[in-house]
Design a protein around this motif. Sequence first.
Motif, PDB file in Angstrom:
ATOM      1  N   GLN A 211     -10.672  35.216 -33.340  1.00 51.10           N
ATOM      2  CA  GLN A 211     -10.221  34.213 -32.366  1.00 51.10           C
ATOM      3  C   GLN A 211      -8.839  34.609 -31.873  1.00 51.10           C
ATOM      4  O   GLN A 211      -7.983  35.017 -32.650  1.00 51.10           O
ATOM      5  CB  GLN A 211     -10.185  32.808 -32.970  1.00 51.10           C
ATOM      6  CG  GLN A 211      -9.928  31.761 -31.877  1.00 51.10           C
ATOM      7  CD  GLN A 211     -10.172  30.335 -32.344  1.00 51.10           C
ATOM      8  OE1 GLN A 211      -9.711  29.930 -33.394  1.00 51.10           O
ATOM      9  NE2 GLN A 211     -10.908  29.575 -31.543  1.00 51.10           N
ATOM     10  N   ASP A 212      -8.681  34.512 -30.559  1.00 52.47           N
ATOM     11  CA  ASP A 212      -7.446  34.890 -29.887  1.00 52.47           C
ATOM     12  C   ASP A 212      -6.719  33.605 -29.486  1.00 52.47           C
ATOM     13  O   ASP A 212      -7.363  32.606 -29.186  1.00 52.47           O
ATOM     14  CB  ASP A 212      -7.849  35.701 -28.646  1.00 52.47           C
ATOM     15  CG  ASP A 212      -6.669  36.150 -27.811  1.00 52.47           C
ATOM     16  OD1 ASP A 212      -5.538  36.188 -28.321  1.00 52.47           O
ATOM     17  OD2 ASP A 212      -6.897  36.479 -26.628  1.00 52.47           O
ATOM     18  N   TYR A 213      -5.393  33.629 -29.501  1.00 52.90           N
ATOM     19  CA  TYR A 213      -4.595  32.483 -29.040  1.00 52.90           C
ATOM     20  C   TYR A 213      -3.974  32.852 -27.716  1.00 52.90           C
ATOM     21  O   TYR A 213      -3.009  33.595 -27.671  1.00 52.90           O
ATOM     22  CB  TYR A 213      -3.538  32.132 -30.091  1.00 52.90           C
ATOM     23  CG  TYR A 213      -4.160  31.452 -31.285  1.00 52.90           C
ATOM     24  CD1 TYR A 213      -4.928  32.167 -32.188  1.00 52.90           C
ATOM     25  CD2 TYR A 213      -4.009  30.087 -31.472  1.00 52.90           C
ATOM     26  CE1 TYR A 213      -5.543  31.533 -33.258  1.00 52.90           C
ATOM     27  CE2 TYR A 213      -4.612  29.446 -32.553  1.00 52.90           C
ATOM     28  CZ  TYR A 213      -5.373  30.178 -33.438  1.00 52.90           C
ATOM     29  OH  TYR A 213      -5.977  29.554 -34.492  1.00 52.90           O
ATOM     30  N   PHE A 284     -16.353  39.273 -19.736  1.00 49.70           N
ATOM     31  CA  PHE A 284     -16.550  40.506 -20.492  1.00 49.70           C
ATOM     32  C   PHE A 284     -15.302  41.356 -20.335  1.00 49.70           C
ATOM     33  O   PHE A 284     -14.706  41.393 -19.257  1.00 49.70           O
ATOM     34  CB  PHE A 284     -17.741  41.298 -19.954  1.00 49.70           C
ATOM     35  CG  PHE A 284     -19.058  40.621 -20.145  1.00 49.70           C
ATOM     36  CD1 PHE A 284     -19.548  40.371 -21.426  1.00 49.70           C
ATOM     37  CD2 PHE A 284     -19.824  40.227 -19.053  1.00 49.70           C
ATOM     38  CE1 PHE A 284     -20.769  39.735 -21.613  1.00 49.70           C
ATOM     39  CE2 PHE A 284     -21.047  39.598 -19.230  1.00 49.70           C
ATOM     40  CZ  PHE A 284     -21.523  39.351 -20.507  1.00 49.70           C
ATOM     41  N   ASN A 285     -14.946  42.077 -21.403  1.00 50.35           N
ATOM     42  CA  ASN A 285     -13.956  43.137 -21.280  1.00 50.35           C
ATOM     43  C   ASN A 285     -14.649  44.426 -21.691  1.00 50.35           C
ATOM     44  O   ASN A 285     -15.566  44.415 -22.518  1.00 50.35           O
ATOM     45  CB  ASN A 285     -12.742  42.867 -22.167  1.00 50.35           C
ATOM     46  CG  ASN A 285     -11.953  41.665 -21.673  1.00 50.35           C
ATOM     47  OD1 ASN A 285     -11.848  41.430 -20.467  1.00 50.35           O
ATOM     48  ND2 ASN A 285     -11.424  40.871 -22.584  1.00 50.35           N
ATOM     49  N   CYS A 286     -14.198  45.528 -21.120  1.00 46.37           N
ATOM     50  CA  CYS A 286     -14.906  46.794 -21.336  1.00 46.37           C
ATOM     51  C   CYS A 286     -14.188  47.651 -22.370  1.00 46.37           C
ATOM     52  O   CYS A 286     -14.250  48.861 -22.312  1.00 46.37           O
ATOM     53  CB  CYS A 286     -15.064  47.521 -20.012  1.00 46.37           C
ATOM     54  SG  CYS A 286     -13.501  47.893 -19.225  1.00 46.37           S
ATOM     55  N   ARG A 287     -13.519  47.005 -23.334  1.00 45.33           N
ATOM     56  CA  ARG A 287     -12.600  47.705 -24.246  1.00 45.33           C
ATOM     57  C   ARG A 287     -12.317  46.802 -25.438  1.00 45.33           C
ATOM     58  O   ARG A 287     -12.736  45.659 -25.468  1.00 45.33           O
ATOM     59  CB  ARG A 287     -11.305  47.947 -23.492  1.00 45.33           C
ATOM     60  CG  ARG A 287     -10.940  46.617 -22.772  1.00 45.33           C
ATOM     61  CD  ARG A 287      -9.578  46.454 -22.333  1.00 45.33           C
ATOM     62  NE  ARG A 287      -9.400  45.183 -21.671  1.00 45.33           N
ATOM     63  CZ  ARG A 287      -9.071  44.046 -22.258  1.00 45.33           C
ATOM     64  NH1 ARG A 287      -8.891  43.983 -23.561  1.00 45.33           N
ATOM     65  NH2 ARG A 287      -8.919  42.933 -21.565  1.00 45.33           N
ATOM     66  N   PHE A 288     -11.586  47.348 -26.400  1.00 47.56           N
ATOM     67  CA  PHE A 288     -11.113  46.534 -27.521  1.00 47.56           C
ATOM     68  C   PHE A 288     -10.158  45.455 -26.996  1.00 47.56           C
ATOM     69  O   PHE A 288      -9.444  45.680 -26.017  1.00 47.56           O
ATOM     70  CB  PHE A 288     -10.333  47.391 -28.509  1.00 47.56           C
ATOM     71  CG  PHE A 288     -11.181  48.292 -29.375  1.00 47.56           C
ATOM     72  CD1 PHE A 288     -11.795  47.788 -30.514  1.00 47.56           C
ATOM     73  CD2 PHE A 288     -11.330  49.636 -29.075  1.00 47.56           C
ATOM     74  CE1 PHE A 288     -12.556  48.615 -31.336  1.00 47.56           C
ATOM     75  CE2 PHE A 288     -12.091  50.468 -29.891  1.00 47.56           C
ATOM     76  CZ  PHE A 288     -12.701  49.957 -31.016  1.00 47.56           C
ATOM     77  N   GLY A 289     -10.102  44.313 -27.674  1.00 46.38           N
ATOM     78  CA  GLY A 289      -9.183  43.244 -27.277  1.00 46.38           C
ATOM     79  C   GLY A 289      -7.800  43.471 -27.869  1.00 46.38           C
ATOM     80  O   GLY A 289      -7.642  44.147 -28.873  1.00 46.38           O
ATOM     81  N   ASP A 290      -6.805  42.889 -27.228  1.00 41.26           N
ATOM     82  CA  ASP A 290      -5.440  42.972 -27.726  1.00 41.26           C
ATOM     83  C   ASP A 290      -4.880  41.552 -27.698  1.00 41.26           C
ATOM     84  O   ASP A 290      -4.776  40.977 -26.610  1.00 41.26           O
ATOM     85  CB  ASP A 290      -4.619  43.898 -26.813  1.00 41.26           C
ATOM     86  CG  ASP A 290      -3.272  44.271 -27.424  1.00 41.26           C
ATOM     87  OD1 ASP A 290      -2.846  43.572 -28.364  1.00 41.26           O
ATOM     88  OD2 ASP A 290      -2.659  45.224 -26.932  1.00 41.26           O
ATOM     89  N   PRO A 291      -4.610  40.916 -28.827  1.00 43.17           N
ATOM     90  CA  PRO A 291      -4.393  41.462 -30.175  1.00 43.17           C
ATOM     91  C   PRO A 291      -5.573  41.414 -31.151  1.00 43.17           C
ATOM     92  O   PRO A 291      -5.362  41.710 -32.332  1.00 43.17           O
ATOM     93  CB  PRO A 291      -3.275  40.562 -30.699  1.00 43.17           C
ATOM     94  CG  PRO A 291      -3.582  39.217 -30.118  1.00 43.17           C
ATOM     95  CD  PRO A 291      -4.193  39.495 -28.768  1.00 43.17           C
ATOM     96  N   GLU A 292      -6.794  41.079 -30.729  1.00 41.90           N
ATOM     97  CA  GLU A 292      -7.879  40.954 -31.710  1.00 41.90           C
ATOM     98  C   GLU A 292      -8.089  42.227 -32.519  1.00 41.90           C
ATOM     99  O   GLU A 292      -8.467  42.191 -33.694  1.00 41.90           O
ATOM    100  CB  GLU A 292      -9.205  40.617 -31.004  1.00 41.90           C
ATOM    101  CG  GLU A 292      -9.260  39.254 -30.356  1.00 41.90           C
ATOM    102  CD  GLU A 292      -8.868  39.304 -28.896  1.00 41.90           C
ATOM    103  OE1 GLU A 292      -7.966  40.091 -28.543  1.00 41.90           O
ATOM    104  OE2 GLU A 292      -9.461  38.560 -28.105  1.00 41.90           O
ATOM    105  N   THR A 293      -7.881  43.382 -31.863  1.00 44.53           N
ATOM    106  CA  THR A 293      -8.117  44.658 -32.542  1.00 44.53           C
ATOM    107  C   THR A 293      -7.260  44.804 -33.795  1.00 44.53           C
ATOM    108  O   THR A 293      -7.693  45.429 -34.770  1.00 44.53           O
ATOM    109  CB  THR A 293      -7.811  45.810 -31.554  1.00 44.53           C
ATOM    110  OG1 THR A 293      -8.662  45.601 -30.434  1.00 44.53           O
ATOM    111  CG2 THR A 293      -8.080  47.161 -32.146  1.00 44.53           C
TER     112      THR A 293
HETATM  113  N1  GLY Z   1      -6.902  39.210 -26.012  1.00 42.85           N
HETATM  114  C1  GLY Z   1      -7.656  39.212 -24.829  1.00 42.85           C
HETATM  115  C2  GLY Z   1      -7.886  40.516 -24.229  1.00 42.85           C
HETATM  116  O1  GLY Z   1      -7.739  41.544 -24.846  1.00 42.85           O
HETATM  117  O2  GLY Z   1      -8.251  40.556 -23.056  1.00 42.85           O
END
Ligand code: GLY
Length: 423
Positions: A211-213, A284-293
């Motif tokens: 989960q992202d904030y 959708f995102n086409c990559r790792f999430g930031d900061p979820e990664t």
């Molecule tokens: N944390 C959301 C993103 O990477 O787009």
Amino acid sequence: MKILVIGSGGREHALVWKLRQSSRVSQVYCAPGNGGICQEAECVPADVKSLESLVAAAQRVQPDLTVVGPELPLSLGVVDEFTKRGWRAFGPTRAAAQLEASKTFAKEFMQRHRIPTAHYAVCTSPAEIKDALGHFHLPVVVKADGLAAGKGVVIAKTKDEASAVAVDMLSGKLVGEAGSRVVLEECLQGEELSFLVVSDGERVAPLMAAQDYKRAEDGDTGPNTGGMGAYSTDDIIDAKMRDWLVAHIARPVVEGMKSEGMEYRGVLYCGLMMTATGPMVLEFNCRFGDPETQPILMRLESDLVSAMEAALEGRVSDGDFKWSPQPAVCVVLASGGYPGTFTAGKKILGLERAGQASGVKVFHAGTSFQDGVYYSTGGRVLGVTARADTLGEAVQRAYATVSGIGFEGMHYRTDIAARAVRS
Ligand code: GLY
Ligand code: AMP
């Protein structure tokens, strides 16, 4: 093996950190990297907005595998460029990256393939907006079609506000070209979930959910940001829900893309709203999430290089990832003013001591390193990431480390994962 990571944020620091742990990797390069990444990888100057510059960086270091962090080079076609030259690159092609780069493409694709998502309308003129707004309840979500670095979504409480924002987007005032088409969307309620899978074009292997904030301030208030923190636990969703998300969202996306001639290889990030009537795709995102990664990779116990190779070689399987049962949490330390105009060039204190805390890794997002001193360079500066037996302990560890770090204007949320700890 030599690996090149493209990008310069906290996500890329986490990728470098994890890839270096592989016994198969001899050298990691990062283009362009940041102050923290340069302690762990050889940083190569590059401009991620320029394919020419990225090709030149790869020509210099001759990697066996390139891992692309951010969406911009993917949407420009960096994987197409590298593949054309016979170089291996992990990430979707330019065509496949449209799932993130165009919200209109993503919404129409979901409609064609019956993937659950909010009702929407695509508008290209103020007259269309006025007409379409008549069909939405309030609040209504207004989204710029293209890439807008987290600034392309506004939840409008009134139709006047929605109309004003949409018209500003169309005129190019708000987010430039990205707003030349606007998507109006029904506003969904629920908990947000980041569900990421790795795909080889046909099969998918899920990563642990996170989960992202997104909002800047405690209690989910303040403006939207790129993400102020994230956590991942085993029980954020159960196995049944995970299987459902694979069967009804991730796999249909990958199969649909293949059937339309755009094989999707790489990480597919499904941004979901867990509504009372079931999960719905927000983006959708086409990559790792930031900061979820950062928390996700802190929990990964198996070899990331092998999993990425499986994706490139068409042999992804559900067992590609082994996880620690321990929860992990990441708290982002941001510059004064972020997500608006922010201050940079501030001296960062306390990093040496923070680097010694057990079960904690401080990932650098926007830093430089000069003459033994770290300075802030970006909006998001650091991601203090901790792992422990319980989520509560991980949270405690992360915040204990945060309290020893400081730079002028530094701000962060104090409630990352708090709701999950309480329940
Ligand atoms: N944390 C959301 C993103 O990477 O787009
Ligand atoms: P997006 O870039 O589409 O993920 O939107 C960014 C953020 O805006 C999401 O993470 C949500 O917090 C919020 N958001 C986007 N679409 C919706 C929606 N249809 N309903 C409620 N919130 C949304």
